[in-house]
Motif scaffolding. Structure first.
Motif, mmCIF file in Angstrom:
data_model
loop_
_atom_site.group_PDB
_atom_site.id
_atom_site.type_symbol
_atom_site.label_atom_id
_atom_site.label_comp_id
_atom_site.label_asym_id
_atom_site.label_seq_id
_atom_site.Cartn_x
_atom_site.Cartn_y
_atom_site.Cartn_z
ATOM 1 N N SER A 1 -1.327 7.120 7.561
ATOM 2 C CA SER A 1 -0.552 7.438 6.361
ATOM 3 C C SER A 1 -0.057 8.880 6.426
ATOM 4 O O SER A 1 -0.572 9.700 7.192
ATOM 5 C CB SER A 1 -1.421 7.260 5.109
ATOM 6 O OG SER A 1 -2.452 8.240 5.114
ATOM 7 N N GLU B 1 7.629 2.321 9.774
ATOM 8 C CA GLU B 1 6.598 1.830 8.867
ATOM 9 C C GLU B 1 5.823 0.709 9.545
ATOM 10 O O GLU B 1 6.383 -0.087 10.290
ATOM 11 C CB GLU B 1 7.224 1.341 7.563
ATOM 12 C CG GLU B 1 7.747 2.471 6.713
ATOM 13 C CD GLU B 1 8.207 2.006 5.338
ATOM 14 O OE1 GLU B 1 7.904 0.868 4.933
ATOM 15 O OE2 GLU B 1 8.864 2.819 4.657
ATOM 16 N N THR C 1 0.947 -1.345 4.818
ATOM 17 C CA THR C 1 0.276 -0.482 3.852
ATOM 18 C C THR C 1 -1.227 -0.548 4.047
ATOM 19 O O THR C 1 -1.763 -1.548 4.517
ATOM 20 C CB THR C 1 0.608 -0.888 2.399
ATOM 21 O OG1 THR C 1 0.256 -2.259 2.229
ATOM 22 C CG2 THR C 1 2.067 -0.690 2.072
ATOM 23 N N ASP C 2 -1.882 0.531 3.657
ATOM 24 C CA ASP C 2 -3.336 0.615 3.721
ATOM 25 C C ASP C 2 -3.897 -0.271 2.603
ATOM 26 O O ASP C 2 -3.515 -0.101 1.444
ATOM 27 C CB ASP C 2 -3.772 2.067 3.523
ATOM 28 C CG ASP C 2 -5.261 2.260 3.655
ATOM 29 O OD1 ASP C 2 -6.023 1.376 3.194
ATOM 30 O OD2 ASP C 2 -5.672 3.281 4.203
ATOM 31 N N GLN D 1 -3.115 1.621 -0.638
ATOM 32 C CA GLN D 1 -1.732 1.136 -0.766
ATOM 33 C C GLN D 1 -0.717 2.135 -0.207
ATOM 34 O O GLN D 1 0.481 2.015 -0.468
ATOM 35 C CB GLN D 1 -1.388 0.772 -2.221
ATOM 36 C CG GLN D 1 -2.238 -0.344 -2.787
ATOM 37 C CD GLN D 1 -2.172 -1.614 -1.952
ATOM 38 O OE1 GLN D 1 -1.100 -2.098 -1.655
ATOM 39 N NE2 GLN D 1 -3.323 -2.118 -1.554
ATOM 40 N N ALA D 2 -1.180 3.132 0.540
ATOM 41 C CA ALA D 2 -0.278 4.110 1.163
ATOM 42 C C ALA D 2 0.470 3.440 2.309
ATOM 43 O O ALA D 2 -0.076 2.581 3.002
ATOM 44 C CB ALA D 2 -1.080 5.298 1.695
ATOM 45 N N VAL D 3 1.713 3.847 2.505
ATOM 46 C CA VAL D 3 2.503 3.339 3.617
ATOM 47 C C VAL D 3 1.912 3.883 4.909
ATOM 48 O O VAL D 3 1.601 5.073 5.008
ATOM 49 C CB VAL D 3 3.987 3.757 3.489
ATOM 50 C CG1 VAL D 3 4.788 3.342 4.714
ATOM 51 C CG2 VAL D 3 4.593 3.166 2.231
ATOM 52 N N TYR E 1 2.248 4.415 9.132
ATOM 53 C CA TYR E 1 3.291 4.642 10.125
ATOM 54 C C TYR E 1 2.735 4.478 11.531
ATOM 55 O O TYR E 1 1.557 4.706 11.784
ATOM 56 C CB TYR E 1 3.877 6.055 9.965
ATOM 57 C CG TYR E 1 4.618 6.212 8.673
ATOM 58 C CD1 TYR E 1 5.958 5.901 8.575
ATOM 59 C CD2 TYR E 1 3.950 6.631 7.520
ATOM 60 C CE1 TYR E 1 6.635 6.019 7.370
ATOM 61 C CE2 TYR E 1 4.622 6.750 6.313
ATOM 62 C CZ TYR E 1 5.958 6.440 6.244
ATOM 63 O OH TYR E 1 6.630 6.546 5.072
#
Length: 181
Positions: A105, A132, A135-136, A140-142, A144
């Motif tokens: 993230s 991307e 999500t975690d 809920q973090a994007v 990469y």
């Protein structure tokens, strides 16, 4: 009446990114394969005779436009102008964190680097080096990861070819890891 066979072939071949088989072109254009084949060979000969900056070549089981060999240096210079801007130190650091920690993230990248990396991440995504990766589930973090373009630019088949980091890390890296959490 629609375009000529030659015009139709040129229009289609102008937009393809991989060679197209004669039979496919014949089906799309609803023409006999032998007519399409003859037209392709005539077009290729015309372009060569006229000394055009491009070739129509039969490769890998299909046909595609290519830059003529004697124009390659000019095209390379054109493509590289504006694309050769080097990555900043911040971008290189961020890219390294993503490459070795992916999926990761933005917050995790910032924690590892010790500074906010949002702008740098946007730049790396815009350049196609990072993409991307979902999500975690917890935050809920994007997340990469590096892209296939990253591998291509570094000349790597896959991430396993990245050099080992261990020789470059301090001896107490485990303690450093805990202090950044």
């Amino acid at each position: 009446m629609g375009p000529t066979l030659e015009a139709a072939l040129e229009a289609i071949l102008l937009v393809v990114d991989e060679p197209v088989a004669e039979v496919t072109l014949a089906q799309v254009l609803e023409r006999p394969t032998h007519e399409v084949s003859a037209a392709l060979r005539e077009l290729a000969a015309e372009y060569t005779a006229a000394g055009r900056g491009f070739d129509l070549r039969e490769v890998a089981g299909g046909w595609r436009f290519y830059t003529r060999a004697d124009c390659a240096q000019l095209v390379e210079r054109f493509v590289r102008d504006g694309q050769q801007t080097r990555l900043t130190q911040a971008a290189l650091e961020t890219l390294a964190v993503v490459a070795y920690r992916q999926p990761v993230s933005r917050a995790r990248v910032a924690a590892v680097r010790g500074v906010n990396s949002d702008g740098v991440m946007r730049t790396l995504v815009a350049r196609g080096l990072v993409e991307e990766a979902g999500t975690d589930p917890e935050s809920q973090a994007v997340l990469y990861r590096t892209s296939s373009y990253f591998l291509e630019r570094l000349g790597l088949r896959d991430l396993s070819e990245l050099p080992e980091l261990a020789p470059f890390l301090p001896d107490d890296v485990e303690n450093l890891e805990e202090t950044t959490k």
